[in-house]
Design a protein around this motif. Structure first.
Motif, PDB file in Angstrom:
ATOM      1  N   GLY A  54     -20.983 -49.566  50.189  1.00  0.00           N
ATOM      2  CA  GLY A  54     -21.651 -48.537  50.992  1.00  0.00           C
ATOM      3  C   GLY A  54     -22.756 -47.838  50.225  1.00  0.00           C
ATOM      4  O   GLY A  54     -23.821 -47.554  50.768  1.00  0.00           O
ATOM      5  N   ALA A  55     -22.517 -47.563  48.942  1.00  0.00           N
ATOM      6  CA  ALA A  55     -23.535 -46.916  48.108  1.00  0.00           C
ATOM      7  C   ALA A  55     -24.731 -47.833  47.909  1.00  0.00           C
ATOM      8  O   ALA A  55     -25.888 -47.381  47.937  1.00  0.00           O
ATOM      9  CB  ALA A  55     -22.944 -46.508  46.767  1.00  0.00           C
ATOM     10  N   VAL A  56     -24.483 -49.115  47.727  1.00  0.00           N
ATOM     11  CA  VAL A  56     -25.576 -50.079  47.562  1.00  0.00           C
ATOM     12  C   VAL A  56     -26.390 -50.153  48.846  1.00  0.00           C
ATOM     13  O   VAL A  56     -27.625 -50.148  48.816  1.00  0.00           O
ATOM     14  CB  VAL A  56     -25.016 -51.467  47.157  1.00  0.00           C
ATOM     15  N   GLN A  57     -25.698 -50.215  49.989  1.00  0.00           N
ATOM     16  CA  GLN A  57     -26.400 -50.263  51.272  1.00  0.00           C
ATOM     17  C   GLN A  57     -27.215 -48.988  51.493  1.00  0.00           C
ATOM     18  O   GLN A  57     -28.351 -49.051  51.951  1.00  0.00           O
ATOM     19  CB  GLN A  57     -25.412 -50.456  52.421  1.00  0.00           C
ATOM     20  N   GLU A  58     -26.637 -47.842  51.144  1.00  0.00           N
ATOM     21  CA  GLU A  58     -27.347 -46.580  51.317  1.00  0.00           C
ATOM     22  C   GLU A  58     -28.626 -46.554  50.490  1.00  0.00           C
ATOM     23  O   GLU A  58     -29.682 -46.153  50.990  1.00  0.00           O
ATOM     24  CB  GLU A  58     -26.444 -45.421  50.917  1.00  0.00           C
ATOM     25  N   ARG A  59     -28.549 -46.982  49.232  1.00  0.00           N
ATOM     26  CA  ARG A  59     -29.762 -47.007  48.393  1.00  0.00           C
ATOM     27  C   ARG A  59     -30.814 -47.939  48.984  1.00  0.00           C
ATOM     28  O   ARG A  59     -32.010 -47.624  48.969  1.00  0.00           O
ATOM     29  CB  ARG A  59     -29.403 -47.425  46.967  1.00  0.00           C
ATOM     30  N   ALA A  60     -30.402 -49.083  49.522  1.00  0.00           N
ATOM     31  CA  ALA A  60     -31.347 -50.036  50.099  1.00  0.00           C
ATOM     32  C   ALA A  60     -32.019 -49.454  51.345  1.00  0.00           C
ATOM     33  O   ALA A  60     -33.237 -49.591  51.527  1.00  0.00           O
ATOM     34  CB  ALA A  60     -30.633 -51.346  50.439  1.00  0.00           C
ATOM     35  N   VAL A  61     -31.246 -48.801  52.200  1.00  0.00           N
ATOM     36  CA  VAL A  61     -31.808 -48.218  53.422  1.00  0.00           C
ATOM     37  C   VAL A  61     -32.756 -47.068  53.082  1.00  0.00           C
ATOM     38  O   VAL A  61     -33.830 -46.945  53.678  1.00  0.00           O
ATOM     39  CB  VAL A  61     -30.667 -47.760  54.361  1.00  0.00           C
ATOM     40  N   LEU A  62     -32.393 -46.245  52.104  1.00  0.00           N
ATOM     41  CA  LEU A  62     -33.276 -45.145  51.711  1.00  0.00           C
ATOM     42  C   LEU A  62     -34.551 -45.665  51.052  1.00  0.00           C
ATOM     43  O   LEU A  62     -35.631 -45.093  51.239  1.00  0.00           O
ATOM     44  CB  LEU A  62     -32.542 -44.172  50.792  1.00  0.00           C
ATOM     45  N   ALA A  63     -34.447 -46.753  50.300  1.00  0.00           N
ATOM     46  CA  ALA A  63     -35.642 -47.366  49.705  1.00  0.00           C
ATOM     47  C   ALA A  63     -36.544 -47.929  50.804  1.00  0.00           C
ATOM     48  O   ALA A  63     -37.778 -47.820  50.727  1.00  0.00           O
ATOM     49  CB  ALA A  63     -35.250 -48.456  48.720  1.00  0.00           C
ATOM     50  N   GLU A  64     -35.942 -48.509  51.833  1.00  0.00           N
ATOM     51  CA  GLU A  64     -36.705 -49.017  52.970  1.00  0.00           C
ATOM     52  C   GLU A  64     -37.427 -47.869  53.687  1.00  0.00           C
ATOM     53  O   GLU A  64     -38.589 -48.009  54.076  1.00  0.00           O
ATOM     54  CB  GLU A  64     -35.744 -49.719  53.937  1.00  0.00           C
ATOM     55  N   ALA A  65     -36.754 -46.736  53.829  1.00  0.00           N
ATOM     56  CA  ALA A  65     -37.366 -45.571  54.470  1.00  0.00           C
ATOM     57  C   ALA A  65     -38.532 -45.044  53.631  1.00  0.00           C
ATOM     58  O   ALA A  65     -39.585 -44.690  54.174  1.00  0.00           O
ATOM     59  CB  ALA A  65     -36.328 -44.473  54.679  1.00  0.00           C
ATOM     60  N   ALA A  66     -38.358 -45.000  52.319  1.00  0.00           N
ATOM     61  CA  ALA A  66     -39.446 -44.539  51.445  1.00  0.00           C
ATOM     62  C   ALA A  66     -40.652 -45.470  51.563  1.00  0.00           C
ATOM     63  O   ALA A  66     -41.798 -45.002  51.610  1.00  0.00           O
ATOM     64  CB  ALA A  66     -38.963 -44.461  50.002  1.00  0.00           C
ATOM     65  N   ALA A  67     -40.405 -46.770  51.639  1.00  0.00           N
ATOM     66  CA  ALA A  67     -41.503 -47.739  51.775  1.00  0.00           C
ATOM     67  C   ALA A  67     -42.207 -47.558  53.123  1.00  0.00           C
ATOM     68  O   ALA A  67     -43.440 -47.631  53.196  1.00  0.00           O
ATOM     69  CB  ALA A  67     -40.976 -49.161  51.628  1.00  0.00           C
ATOM     70  N   ALA A  68     -41.454 -47.321  54.184  1.00  0.00           N
ATOM     71  CA  ALA A  68     -42.066 -47.077  55.493  1.00  0.00           C
ATOM     72  C   ALA A  68     -42.917 -45.805  55.460  1.00  0.00           C
ATOM     73  O   ALA A  68     -43.997 -45.759  56.049  1.00  0.00           O
ATOM     74  CB  ALA A  68     -40.980 -46.962  56.565  1.00  0.00           C
TER      75      ALA A  68
END
Length: 189
Positions: A54-68
């Motif tokens: 879950g922590a790995v997924q959260e970091r990936a989703v937040l990184a995707e949001a930062a890129a957007a």
């Protein structure tokens, strides 16, 4: 009705005497007022694995949001507005910062007034678009104005959504979906 009848030693109980007086209600240890909480049991290995995933997924989703957010800010800076435009400068910076500082842990869990990781001053900047949108009409097409409004509305709403429903927004695909809306708005023109 609460089932909270597990005996907890009274602080004034002497060795060899009853822990609880006959008929006395004693709250369960962790919830007893003024008592120390019981230690949490160690997580089961599969629970620990789920937490890590879950922590790995959260970091990936937040990184995707930062890129957007970065893509949206770059798009805003490239709009055919005067170089000194508030939209191209301050507002684009606010979009980039808001999407780059998202934090699901910045919530209060009670009434939804958490910030989702975004400073108040950034939120106020995002609120300002509606006041200057009419000033952009000589320079932007109605489609560009609608896209700008869509981007800023999504970026403005995401932190509050994250503060109110952090886990479901991150792990349920809500944040990813809103990032797709942002990307769609800036690439559809």
């Amino acid at each position: 009705m609460t089932i909270n009848h597990a005996p907890v030693p009274r602080p004034d109980a002497e060795p060899g005497h009853p822990v609880v007086a006959e008929g006395e209600f004693v709250q369960f240890g962790r919830f007893a007022a003024g008592r120390r909480s019981l230690p949490e049991p160690p997580p089961y290995p599969e629970d620990e694995r789920r937490l890590v995933e879950g922590a790995v997924q959260e970091r990936a989703v937040l990184a995707e949001a930062a890129a957007a957010g970065q893509r949206a800010a770059e798009w805003m800076r490239a709009l055919p507005l005067p170089p000194s435009s508030w939209v191209r400068g301050v507002l684009a910076d606010a979009v980039e910062e808001a999407m780059g500082t998202l934090d699901p842990a910045d919530e209060d869990g009670v009434d939804g007034y958490g910030q989702g990781g975004v400073r108040d001053s950034v939120q106020e900047t995002l609120d300002g678009l509606i006041y200057c949108l009419a000033d952009t009409s000589p320079h932007l097409t109605p489609q560009q104005q609608a896209a700008l409004l869509a981007v800023v509305a999504c970026v403005r709403g995401i932190p509050r959504l994250l503060a109110n429903h952090g886990w479901s927004v991150v792990h349920g695909g809500g944040l990813t979906g809103l990032c797709k809306v942002i990307d769609s708005a800036i690439t559809s023109l």
